[in-house]
Design a protein around this motif. Sequence first.
Motif, mmCIF file in Angstrom:
data_model
loop_
_atom_site.group_PDB
_atom_site.id
_atom_site.type_symbol
_atom_site.label_atom_id
_atom_site.label_comp_id
_atom_site.label_asym_id
_atom_site.label_seq_id
_atom_site.Cartn_x
_atom_site.Cartn_y
_atom_site.Cartn_z
ATOM 1 N N GLY A 369 0.806 -1.221 0.000
ATOM 2 C CA GLY A 369 0.000 0.000 0.000
ATOM 3 C C GLY A 369 0.835 1.264 0.000
ATOM 4 N N ASN A 454 -5.856 -8.357 11.543
ATOM 5 C CA ASN A 454 -6.473 -8.006 10.268
ATOM 6 C C ASN A 454 -6.002 -8.981 9.210
ATOM 7 O OD1 ASN A 454 -7.666 -6.632 8.173
ATOM 8 N ND2 ASN A 454 -6.223 -4.920 8.160
ATOM 9 N N ASP A 524 -15.530 -5.832 8.382
ATOM 10 C CA ASP A 524 -15.090 -5.066 7.225
ATOM 11 C C ASP A 524 -15.948 -5.482 6.032
ATOM 12 O OD1 ASP A 524 -13.917 -3.915 5.048
ATOM 13 O OD2 ASP A 524 -11.867 -4.453 5.583
ATOM 14 N N ASN A 566 -9.189 1.803 -0.944
ATOM 15 C CA ASN A 566 -9.478 0.829 -1.999
ATOM 16 C C ASN A 566 -10.469 1.391 -3.012
ATOM 17 O OD1 ASN A 566 -8.088 -0.804 -0.259
ATOM 18 N ND2 ASN A 566 -9.727 -2.289 0.070
ATOM 19 N N ARG A 576 -8.859 11.156 -5.896
ATOM 20 C CA ARG A 576 -8.956 10.180 -4.802
ATOM 21 C C ARG A 576 -9.308 10.876 -3.497
ATOM 22 N NH1 ARG A 576 -4.517 5.435 -4.686
ATOM 23 N NH2 ARG A 576 -6.227 4.544 -3.458
HETATM 24 N N1 THG Z 1 -9.576 -4.101 4.548
HETATM 25 C C1 THG Z 1 -8.786 -4.462 5.578
HETATM 26 N N2 THG Z 1 -7.464 -4.316 5.549
HETATM 27 C C2 THG Z 1 -6.864 -3.786 4.454
HETATM 28 C C3 THG Z 1 -7.648 -3.389 3.359
HETATM 29 C C4 THG Z 1 -9.035 -3.551 3.437
HETATM 30 N N3 THG Z 1 -5.514 -3.621 4.424
HETATM 31 C C5 THG Z 1 -4.861 -3.187 3.238
HETATM 32 C C6 THG Z 1 -5.739 -2.271 2.407
HETATM 33 N N4 THG Z 1 -7.028 -2.828 2.262
HETATM 34 C C7 THG Z 1 -5.870 -0.938 3.069
HETATM 35 N N5 THG Z 1 -4.645 -0.198 2.967
HETATM 36 C C8 THG Z 1 -4.323 0.546 1.865
HETATM 37 C C9 THG Z 1 -3.088 1.144 1.834
HETATM 38 C C10 THG Z 1 -2.718 1.964 0.777
HETATM 39 C C11 THG Z 1 -3.592 2.156 -0.268
HETATM 40 C C12 THG Z 1 -4.825 1.554 -0.255
HETATM 41 C C13 THG Z 1 -5.202 0.754 0.813
HETATM 42 C C14 THG Z 1 -3.206 3.025 -1.414
HETATM 43 N N6 THG Z 1 -1.922 3.303 -1.614
HETATM 44 C C15 THG Z 1 -1.437 4.067 -2.758
HETATM 45 C C16 THG Z 1 -1.766 3.379 -4.054
HETATM 46 O O1 THG Z 1 -1.662 2.156 -4.119
HETATM 47 O O2 THG Z 1 -2.046 4.074 -4.995
HETATM 48 C C17 THG Z 1 0.061 4.131 -2.729
HETATM 49 C C18 THG Z 1 0.522 5.346 -2.101
HETATM 50 C C19 THG Z 1 2.017 5.345 -1.947
HETATM 51 O O3 THG Z 1 2.752 4.615 -2.635
HETATM 52 O O4 THG Z 1 2.441 6.071 -1.060
HETATM 53 O O5 THG Z 1 -4.061 3.447 -2.147
HETATM 54 O O6 THG Z 1 -9.803 -3.214 2.523
HETATM 55 N N7 THG Z 1 -9.374 -4.988 6.661
#
Ligand code: THG
Length: 646
Positions: A369, A454, A524, A566, A576
């Motif tokens: 992420g 999680n 979730d 997400n 976003r």
């Molecule tokens: N449910 C639960 N846990 C989870 C998720 C969920 N854990 C992981 C994820 N989904 C939630 N965490 C993120 C972390 C980052 C991003 C999205 C969800 C994200 N990051 C940018 C991207 O990918 O574009 C990157 C940003 C960067 O590189 O700095 O969007 O649904 N229980």
Amino acid sequence: MAETAPRPTILEALEHRVLVLDGAMGTQIHDADLTLDDFDGLENCSEILCTSRPDVIRQIHAGYLAAGADVVETNTFGGMPHVLVEFDIQDRVHEINRAAVRLAREAALEHETPDRPRYVLGAIGPGTKLVTLGQITFDDLVASYRAQAEALIEGGPPTGFNADSETTGVDAVLVETCQDILQIKAVVSAIIQAQQHHGLWNTDRQVPIFVSITIEQQGTMLVGSDITAAVNALADLPIAGIGMNCATGPKEMTEHLRYLGANSTKHVTVYPNAGLPTLQEGRTVFPMQPGPFAEQVGHLAEEIGISLVGGCCGTTPAHIAAIAERVRTITPKKRDVAPEPGCSSLYRFVEYRQQNTTLNVGERCNASGSRRFKRLLEEEDWDQIVSLAREQMREGSHMLDVNVDYAGRDNASDMSIVVEKIVRQVDAPLMLDSTNPDVIEAGLKKAGGKCVLNSANLEDGEEKFAHFCQLAKTYGAALVLGTIDEDPEEAMARTADRKLSIAARMHALATETYGLAEDDLMFDPLVLPISTGMEKDRRSALETIEGTRRIAERFPKCQITCGLSNVSFGLKPAARQVLNSAFLHELVQAGMTSAILHISKILPRTKIPDYQWNAALNLIYDRRDGKDALPVEPPEELMQEIAAAN
Ligand code: THG
């Protein structure tokens, strides 16, 4: 012949009266004027006296019982292998602990009468090495404590009067002078394993576990945890009582004990030192005399509703006699306690339900992420990882998600290191995130606070789900439940209906089969991106909102969270930000209590122009026709992008 009532267990006795524990062992041993020979040449090894001078130990127990103690502790404070190894007698753990139990029991039996049973507590001290300080591993600690616990409880507690001191074990175990919550979790695991080994656990002969923590004069445990963290992290462990001993006198303990009394559903216990020590002619002296000491302890017992009182350093049979006299007429106060649901960092308690905001879980310590986190993990730059964690707390996160899952690396080892570093340096409860329960457990073995796991789901069936539930139970953690099941076609629930029905199935399993507390379940409803341009993803956000509403209605005591970002994967950062903010707003209206997110990227409704907000809502609620859609101003880069996805 008149029938005598059965001997009450110690837990039964605690319902009817305040029980009096004994006083210090050390001072009494000191007063016995022993020579090095009496210690078999092992200087400062007081446990060896159980075999080398059993008469002395028996006499000390007898002194306290005669003074009015209902309960005596075995002389086994340092009787675990990793401490006895310092004297090279680690192979005598069983012998020494059994001898200690026998001596305490013999003395107790001599004073026991049908209307006044006397109890033996198996003492387990903190040892000399703390897990949180990295001095020993969790697993080594469990193994060591287990050996001692097996000896202390062997034979199980007596079932009647005239117990056989050779073959029965202690009435309960007292884990005392605890300085590290992680150490307590290890000891409790060890005692449970020992009871399973002897076939006592979950039977009517289960040996109750009491835990007594030590809060230093500056107001926290040695590793920095305050009473709120300790109460919370231990709340879900199967222990009968929690209390305080050592470090200070009764007066200094008052505020901590009040918190305990108001926030723990377990028995509260206390055995303070005889005041704060002073140095007199090079000797440590505890100043409080029996009268004032007993008055303060008795007052605390009355006010707070304490069940077991006694004395620690500097207390003598005279102190215990005064306490016994003081509490003789007190009936244990019924405490009506409903602890606020929450989790904890190593240092303090954090509520699940934050005022006027969600419980914000920082998303950035995630290998998939965050590009920055992934790079730092590859470079094993632990200091910068700690900085990233800290940064998220400064921005307003209440908790941190930690996910090190990354192909080609040892994920369990990474989790272990990352958690070990973060837990001490950042005041944050942790959400341990992995699809692999072994990786999560590696984190749990390093985290003193109460974590959130999680996550569990039913994608791979009930066996894997069970594994997550058992981890939560063993370590006293909370659990995220993702709405996925075994359905090969539609594993991840895409409709509100299915989200609720899978949630209900997981709720039943988690609470009824695995005994988890309802308020520690965090559903979730799993949002998928609505930004893919694919027809089947168009309803993802609105079904998640509706699913949240139904889950919140059906399970009002449970928590609800989601991975907020997400929803907008693939869009440009500015879009976003608007979409995530609007989505969070709608989720909160529906009953969402938490979110995994990048908090500094969330804008309040008032900071977003109406037309952008409307464009986001149109996308979220899949409003495409002119009739329902909210007014949106024409072209602008951000708008175009949101519209393009719509
Ligand atoms: N449910 C639960 N846990 C989870 C998720 C969920 N854990 C992981 C994820 N989904 C939630 N965490 C993120 C972390 C980052 C991003 C999205 C969800 C994200 N990051 C940018 C991207 O990918 O574009 C990157 C940003 C960067 O590189 O700095 O969007 O649904 N229980």
